[in-house]
Design an enzyme around this catalytic site. Structure first.
Site, PDB file in Angstrom:
ATOM      1  N   TYR A 210       0.841  -1.206   0.000  1.00  0.00           N
ATOM      2  CA  TYR A 210       0.000   0.000   0.000  1.00  0.00           C
ATOM      3  C   TYR A 210       0.872   1.249   0.000  1.00  0.00           C
ATOM      4  O   TYR A 210       1.177   1.808   1.039  1.00  0.00           O
ATOM      5  CB  TYR A 210      -0.897  -0.040   1.254  1.00  0.00           C
ATOM      6  CG  TYR A 210      -1.858   1.107   1.437  1.00  0.00           C
ATOM      7  CD1 TYR A 210      -2.743   1.481   0.436  1.00  0.00           C
ATOM      8  CD2 TYR A 210      -1.914   1.792   2.652  1.00  0.00           C
ATOM      9  CE1 TYR A 210      -3.642   2.523   0.632  1.00  0.00           C
ATOM     10  CE2 TYR A 210      -2.812   2.822   2.861  1.00  0.00           C
ATOM     11  CZ  TYR A 210      -3.678   3.195   1.849  1.00  0.00           C
ATOM     12  OH  TYR A 210      -4.566   4.219   2.056  1.00  0.00           O
TER      13      TYR A 210
ATOM     14  N   ARG B 213      -1.520   8.380  -3.437  1.00  0.00           N
ATOM     15  CA  ARG B 213      -2.407   7.433  -2.771  1.00  0.00           C
ATOM     16  C   ARG B 213      -3.579   8.144  -2.089  1.00  0.00           C
ATOM     17  O   ARG B 213      -3.478   9.285  -1.675  1.00  0.00           O
ATOM     18  CB  ARG B 213      -1.594   6.656  -1.721  1.00  0.00           C
ATOM     19  CG  ARG B 213      -2.282   5.440  -1.142  1.00  0.00           C
ATOM     20  CD  ARG B 213      -1.383   4.770  -0.129  1.00  0.00           C
ATOM     21  NE  ARG B 213      -1.252   5.562   1.100  1.00  0.00           N
ATOM     22  CZ  ARG B 213      -0.371   5.313   2.052  1.00  0.00           C
ATOM     23  NH1 ARG B 213       0.507   4.334   1.901  1.00  0.00           N
ATOM     24  NH2 ARG B 213      -0.329   6.055   3.148  1.00  0.00           N
ATOM     25  N   ASP B 214      -4.692   7.421  -1.987  1.00  0.00           N
ATOM     26  CA  ASP B 214      -5.888   7.916  -1.296  1.00  0.00           C
ATOM     27  C   ASP B 214      -6.386   9.208  -1.929  1.00  0.00           C
ATOM     28  O   ASP B 214      -6.619  10.214  -1.260  1.00  0.00           O
ATOM     29  CB  ASP B 214      -5.593   8.116   0.191  1.00  0.00           C
ATOM     30  CG  ASP B 214      -6.852   8.154   1.049  1.00  0.00           C
ATOM     31  OD1 ASP B 214      -7.914   7.764   0.546  1.00  0.00           O
ATOM     32  OD2 ASP B 214      -6.772   8.578   2.208  1.00  0.00           O
TER      33      ASP B 214
ATOM     34  N   SER C  17      -5.113   8.989   4.414  1.00  0.00           N
ATOM     35  CA  SER C  17      -3.989   8.057   4.371  1.00  0.00           C
ATOM     36  C   SER C  17      -3.083   8.361   3.183  1.00  0.00           C
ATOM     37  O   SER C  17      -2.577   7.462   2.520  1.00  0.00           O
ATOM     38  CB  SER C  17      -4.499   6.613   4.283  1.00  0.00           C
ATOM     39  OG  SER C  17      -5.275   6.278   5.396  1.00  0.00           O
TER      40      SER C  17
ATOM     41  N   ASP D  54      -8.233   0.567  -2.057  1.00  0.00           N
ATOM     42  CA  ASP D  54      -8.956   1.760  -2.548  1.00  0.00           C
ATOM     43  C   ASP D  54      -8.571   2.226  -3.944  1.00  0.00           C
ATOM     44  O   ASP D  54      -9.327   2.969  -4.570  1.00  0.00           O
ATOM     45  CB  ASP D  54      -8.785   2.960  -1.601  1.00  0.00           C
ATOM     46  CG  ASP D  54      -9.669   2.874  -0.375  1.00  0.00           C
ATOM     47  OD1 ASP D  54     -10.373   1.859  -0.220  1.00  0.00           O
ATOM     48  OD2 ASP D  54      -9.649   3.809   0.435  1.00  0.00           O
TER      49      ASP D  54
ATOM     50  N   ASP E 279      -8.618   4.998  11.787  1.00  0.00           N
ATOM     51  CA  ASP E 279      -8.851   5.321  10.379  1.00  0.00           C
ATOM     52  C   ASP E 279      -8.469   6.756  10.053  1.00  0.00           C
ATOM     53  O   ASP E 279      -8.358   7.122   8.886  1.00  0.00           O
ATOM     54  CB  ASP E 279     -10.327   5.122  10.027  1.00  0.00           C
ATOM     55  CG  ASP E 279     -10.772   3.680  10.158  1.00  0.00           C
ATOM     56  OD1 ASP E 279      -9.987   2.781   9.809  1.00  0.00           O
ATOM     57  OD2 ASP E 279     -11.906   3.455  10.616  1.00  0.00           O
TER      58      ASP E 279
END
Length: 386
Positions: free
Chosen positions: A117, A122-123, A129, A170, A352
């Site tokens: 990940y 990212r995200d 994140s 995701d 989270d």
């Protein structure tokens, strides 16, 4: 980690995604034919169980002996090891060393669950994140050379163990529904090529790859299912575009870091218009679309945390949902022929983000108050003694 689910639009069939157009999908001929989880003992991560020692002590301070003792049982349960930054690559070495120790001591084959990940940008739909690589700063080359390459080398050097690797939570889900978000649209090619590169780099017989397939509340709508299968097929086409030995995956991971039950005891009102109203139904709904695209219809489902009935008003509530509990104990007894195993991918107690539950810390930080409520509300199978 999160996604902008656009629930209202999805429920009405108003789509914001486009099917990939980079040529006809050419998925691999080679697929894993045996459930890799059967006959193996899932790896128990001592880094996570060490954090639970604090939880145990906090229950004792509250004179709650019952849940202190239950915490000791939770410490015996497998969770996945997340590798989400360059500095965390050493976690692979630690997991390999511990799995080898246990395997030698018990004589039972270990299967180590890992998450890969760290895509550039990212995200893209949230940022809770966000990663360390940016595409405009040579992020893709760094991802390949500094992250995926050593990741693969470490696994290649441990053929005595079995690995299950979840690829980039995701990422591809965002390409199915969130291309209206500029950062997601700009990251689309890197996401596809990055996941394809990871697949190509991890082609070892003892490594079983599961592409993240979001969850039923995100991609499980009837209009989204074929789009998701097409997106996954496009990534496999890219992975196989070099014309060498066909690249294989085992299947797909769902509900990673989310709270959906595998078998919902109560059907929530916000699931009314979806056939994927729990994760078992999502896997069953997505499977024929995957098969039609030439992809393997095998799943693992994250049940590390499951919301209690009425805990949220919509699927879009994704952050530190409460009340929730630890989900069913990891098992291969799923009563669903397309589901390899129920697993705990997201370790309970890791936040989270600074959202949802009052006082929640940044994403990934330990939140002991939260794990306490997960333990108190756990599925009964968690405390079944073996």
């Amino acid at each position: 980690m999160r996604a902008d689910y656009l629930i209202a639009a999805l429920a009405s069939g108003a789509m914001v995604a486009a099917v990939p157009t980079k040529g006809k999908p050419n998925p691999p001929k080679a697929v894993d034919t045996t459930n890799p989880w059967v006959g193996k003992v899932p790896f128990v991560n001592p880094e996570w169980t060490g954090k639970l020692s604090t939880t145990y002590k906090n229950f004792l301070k509250q004179f709650d002996v019952k849940h202190a003792m239950r915490t000791l049982q939770v410490k015996q349960i497998s969770t996945f090891v997340w590798i989400s930054r360059l500095s965390e690559l050493s976690r692979i070495d630690d997991a390999i060393a511990e799995a080898r120790r246990v395997q030698k001591k018990t004589g039972k084959k270990q299967i180590v669950g890992l998450v890969l990940y760290n895509l550039p940008d990212r995200d893209c739909s949230a940022g809770e994140s966000a990663g360390e690589f940016k595409s405009e700063e040579n992020g893709f080359n760094r991802y390949k050379e500094e992250f995926v390459k050593p990741y693969a080398e470490k696994l290649a050097a441990a053929p005595d163990l079995t690995f299950a690797v979840v690829l980039e939570p995701d990422s591809l889900g965002n390409l199915v529904t969130n291309l209206n978000i500029p950062l997601c649209a700009g990251a689309a090619d890197i996401y596809r090529e990055g996941v394809a590169h990871a697949i190509s780099s991890l082609q070892y017989d003892h490594v079983h790859l599961y592409i993240d397939a979001a969850h039923g509340g995100w991609l499980g709508w009837n209009d989204n299912l074929p789009l998701a299968a097409a997106e996954f097929a496009e990534v496999l086409r890219i992975a196989n575009s070099d014309g060498t030995t066909p690249k294989k995956i085992r299947g797909f991971a769902t509900n990673v870091s989310n709270y959906n039950p595998f078998n919902a005891k109560v059907r929530e009102n916000y699931t009314e218009w979806s056939n994927s109203w729990d994760e078992s139904n999502y896997a069953t709904s997505l499977a024929p679309h995957l098969e039609a695209a030439g992809l393997p219809a095998h799943f693992i489902v994250d049940q590390g945390r499951v919301h209690l009935p009425g805990a949220r008003k919509e699927w879009g509530e994704w952050c530190n949902v409460a009340p929730s509990g630890l989900g069913p104990r990891p098992t291969t007894n799923t009563n669903n022929t397309v589901v390899d195993a129920l697993v705990w991918i997201k370790p309970g107690g890791e936040s989270d983000g600074e959202c949802g539950y009052p006082g929640a810390p940044r994403a990934g930080a330990w939140h002991d108050e939260y794990i306490q409520q997960l333990i108190k509300n756990a599925d009964p199978s968690v405390y079944k003694l073996f």
